[in-house]
Design an enzyme around this catalytic site. Structure first.
Site, short mmCIF file in Angstrom:
data_model
loop_
_atom_site.label_atom_id
_atom_site.label_comp_id
_atom_site.label_asym_id
_atom_site.label_seq_id
_atom_site.Cartn_x
_atom_site.Cartn_y
_atom_site.Cartn_z
N SER A 180 9.83 55.89 6.39
CA SER A 180 9.49 54.72 7.22
C SER A 180 8.39 55.11 8.21
O SER A 180 7.48 54.33 8.48
CB SER A 180 10.72 54.23 7.99
N ASN A 193 21.29 51.50 -2.64
CA ASN A 193 19.99 52.15 -2.51
C ASN A 193 20.12 53.66 -2.31
O ASN A 193 19.54 54.45 -3.06
CB ASN A 193 19.23 51.51 -1.34
N LYS A 198 19.06 60.90 15.07
CA LYS A 198 18.46 61.19 13.76
C LYS A 198 16.94 61.34 13.86
O LYS A 198 16.36 62.27 13.28
CB LYS A 198 18.81 60.06 12.78
N LYS A 210 19.12 49.70 16.23
CA LYS A 210 19.78 49.14 15.04
C LYS A 210 19.92 47.65 15.23
O LYS A 210 19.95 47.15 16.36
CB LYS A 210 21.17 49.76 14.86
N LYS A 212 13.46 52.73 16.51
CA LYS A 212 13.38 52.56 15.06
C LYS A 212 14.78 52.47 14.51
O LYS A 212 15.64 53.27 14.87
CB LYS A 212 12.67 53.80 14.48
N THR A 266 15.75 57.87 1.01
CA THR A 266 17.00 58.36 1.61
C THR A 266 17.74 59.27 0.62
O THR A 266 18.17 60.37 0.98
CB THR A 266 17.89 57.17 2.04
P1 NAD Z 1 23.52 49.30 -0.19
O1 NAD Z 1 23.98 47.99 0.28
O2 NAD Z 1 22.32 49.36 -1.04
O3 NAD Z 1 24.70 50.01 -1.00
C1 NAD Z 1 26.00 50.15 -0.52
C2 NAD Z 1 26.85 50.60 -1.71
O4 NAD Z 1 28.17 50.93 -1.25
C3 NAD Z 1 27.04 49.54 -2.79
O5 NAD Z 1 26.95 50.16 -4.06
C4 NAD Z 1 28.46 49.03 -2.56
O6 NAD Z 1 29.04 48.52 -3.74
C5 NAD Z 1 29.11 50.32 -2.13
N1 NAD Z 1 30.37 50.14 -1.43
C6 NAD Z 1 30.66 49.28 -0.43
N2 NAD Z 1 31.95 49.42 -0.06
C7 NAD Z 1 32.48 50.39 -0.85
C8 NAD Z 1 33.75 51.00 -0.96
N3 NAD Z 1 34.75 50.63 -0.19
N4 NAD Z 1 33.92 51.98 -1.89
C9 NAD Z 1 32.91 52.36 -2.70
N5 NAD Z 1 31.69 51.83 -2.63
C10 NAD Z 1 31.47 50.86 -1.72
O7 NAD Z 1 23.38 50.19 1.12
P2 NAD Z 1 22.51 51.51 1.30
O8 NAD Z 1 21.20 51.13 1.84
O9 NAD Z 1 22.62 52.36 0.09
O10 NAD Z 1 23.31 52.19 2.52
C11 NAD Z 1 24.50 52.94 2.30
C12 NAD Z 1 24.75 53.81 3.51
O11 NAD Z 1 23.63 54.65 3.71
C13 NAD Z 1 24.92 53.03 4.83
O12 NAD Z 1 25.82 53.73 5.66
C14 NAD Z 1 23.54 53.07 5.43
O13 NAD Z 1 23.58 52.91 6.84
C15 NAD Z 1 23.14 54.46 5.02
N6 NAD Z 1 21.67 54.65 5.04
C16 NAD Z 1 20.86 53.96 4.19
C17 NAD Z 1 19.48 54.18 4.25
C18 NAD Z 1 18.54 53.48 3.32
O14 NAD Z 1 17.33 53.80 3.37
N7 NAD Z 1 19.00 52.61 2.45
C19 NAD Z 1 18.96 55.08 5.18
C20 NAD Z 1 19.82 55.79 6.01
C21 NAD Z 1 21.19 55.56 5.93
#
Ligand code: NAD
Length: 435
Positions: free
Chosen positions: A356, A218, A91, A103, A67, A187
């Protein structure tokens, strides 16, 4: 080409030693079971053909089908996807889910693509990996710069290839296409449940707890919104465009509304308007946000944000890793030396994969839950596993990250030991009775 390996954290050997796991477990966890590289041809709107590189890594499936999310980002590499697959393995085990880890990703900057180009790329990627995924085999989900709409396209492409509807093949789908209620915010919500557990143990009052949040996508947005609703003070927010600060606190929902209004046309897929375009607060740099004097620094953007270069300047009392790998190994050691606890990613951001799992269960059962039920069950899982990790860290006098890994690796090692390890088979060869 050399075998892709996850750069396993330096403390992992210590975790293995402490758990007395068989060498077989170390050997099996040192590399992924499957790593696929694909080239995806996409017809662009101007008639030209572009080829994008994509990857899918299934790291370990001892505890169940693999996953893990799919990331669209220019810096995606096989090495990064491999490391993220390893983290997913840990995780899912930390959260007690019946899944292994995987991934995927495509090396692309999705922002300049039109919606039609993005749909063609998403479907093309799915076609390229269709043979190795499936509801009982490997189940993708959204990650950085992919979302529910993209998961819907990919699920549809899979149904067309298989000529059957198997919604359990992908999670994070739109609700009308078999997605789970509560998945979008899971998340961030899960991270809040972990923080609340921690705050209770540390006697942190929400009203006195200032939080700086890096990342307003997100994960970061929903965490900030829900933490604000729960009474915590969100004093700083950053996205890739910049950062803002307000000592009295910010209202993340209001800021998101403004952000979306600025770019109405693109808002459905990506919001490009920066939080910096807001008034009534101080504009600061992303680097300054990381060094603010706050109770909690919540990292919800990308990896390697706290490193040897800036860990010495972090003034937060604790760090909450909502993104995957936002504190690198050297940064982690420095924070530990300075007595700054890091609530680790493999626990904190597990809420997404927990819901999920709920989505996959609902898809296979054909019966759908209301949002209160989803959130309740999420709360149970996050509180149970966070409590266990915090207790382990106390009992074994180790960092929270080490405790989370001990917790997860113990489950994976248990599954591998049950399949038989070298010690088991050597005993059998020596004539020991087999139990
Ligand atoms: P996303 O694309 O929705 O959001 C990423 C955010 O980070 C955006 O607001 C972007 O503008 C910002 N960003 C990018 N570079 C930046 C920087 N240098 N400084 C400040 N802000 C910056 O992605 P997401 O889904 O929110 O995922 C974010 C992190 O969380 C990732 O590491 C992802 O692997 C992890 N994650 C997400 C989920 C999920 O369900 N969405 C689950 C587990 C882990």
């Amino acid at each position: 080409m050399s075998e892709p390996r996850a750069e396993t954290p330096s403390f992992l050997d210590e975790v293995f030693d402490q758990l007395h796991v068989s060498d077989d477990v170390r050997t099996r966890l040192a590399q992924p079971r499957l790593a696929l590289t694909v080239n995806i041809p996409v017809r662009m709107d101007d008639g030209t053909l572009q080829v994008f590189k994509g990857y899918r890594v299934q790291y370990d499936d001892t505890r169940g089908p693999t996953k893990g999310g799919i990331r669209f980002h220019p810096r995606v590499t096989l090495e990064e996807v491999t490391a993220l697959g390893f983290w997913m393995t840990i995780k899912c085990a930390v959260a007690g889910l019946p899944f292994g880890g995987a991934k995927g990703g495509v090396a692309v900057d999705p922002k300049p693509l039109s919606r039609l180009e993005l749909e063609r790329l998403s479907r093309g990627y799915l076609r390229a990996i269709a043979d190795i995924i499936g509801p009982e085999r490997d189940i993708p989900a959204p990650d950085v710069y992919t979302n529910a709409t993209i998961m819907g396209w990919m699920a549809d492409e899979y149904y067309q290839i298989r000529r059957q509807q198997t919604p359990g093949v992908i999670t994070g789908k739109p609700v009308h296409l078999g997605g789970s209620l509560g998945r979008t915010s899971a998340t961030g919500r899960g991270a809040l449940y972990v923080l609340q557990q921690w705050a209770q143990r540390r006697r942190l009052e929400p009203g006195d707890t200032r939080i700086a949040v890096q990342g307003f996508g997100n994960a970061g947005f929903h965490f900030a919104r829900l933490a604000h609703e729960a009474g915590f003070r969100i004093v700083a927010l950053a996205d890739s465009g910049g950062a803002i600060y307000a000592e009295d606190g910010l209202d993340p929902a209001l800021i998101m509304r403004h952000k979306l209004n600025r770019r109405e046309l693109k808002a459905m897929l990506y919001c490009d308007a920066s939080v910096c375009e807001e008034a009534e607060h101080e504009e600061i740099s992303n680097a300054q946000l990381l060094e603010l004097d706050v109770e909690v620094l919540a990292l919800a953007a990308l990896e390697d944000q706290i490193t040897a270069d800036n860990a010495g300047r972090v003034r937060a009392a604790q760090v909450l890793e909502i993104a995957n790998g936002p504190v690198d190994a050297a940064g982690d050691r420095l924070l530990a030396q300075r007595g700054i606890p890091v609530l680790p990613d493999v626990l904190v951001n597990a809420g997404g994969v927990v819901v999920s799992h709920f989505e996959w269960v609902q898809n296979r059962g054909g019966e759908y839950w209301d949002e209160a039920r989803v959130n309740d069950r999420l709360k149970n899982v996050m509180e149970r596993e966070a409590g266990r990790v915090f207790e382990l860290a106390d009992e074994q006098n180790c960092t929270l990250r080490s405790a989370a890994y001990r917790h997860g690796v113990a489950r994976i090692a248990g599954a591998m030991h049950d399949q038989g390890t070298r010690e088991y088979f050597q005993d059998a060869i020596k004539g020991t009775n087999v139990e």
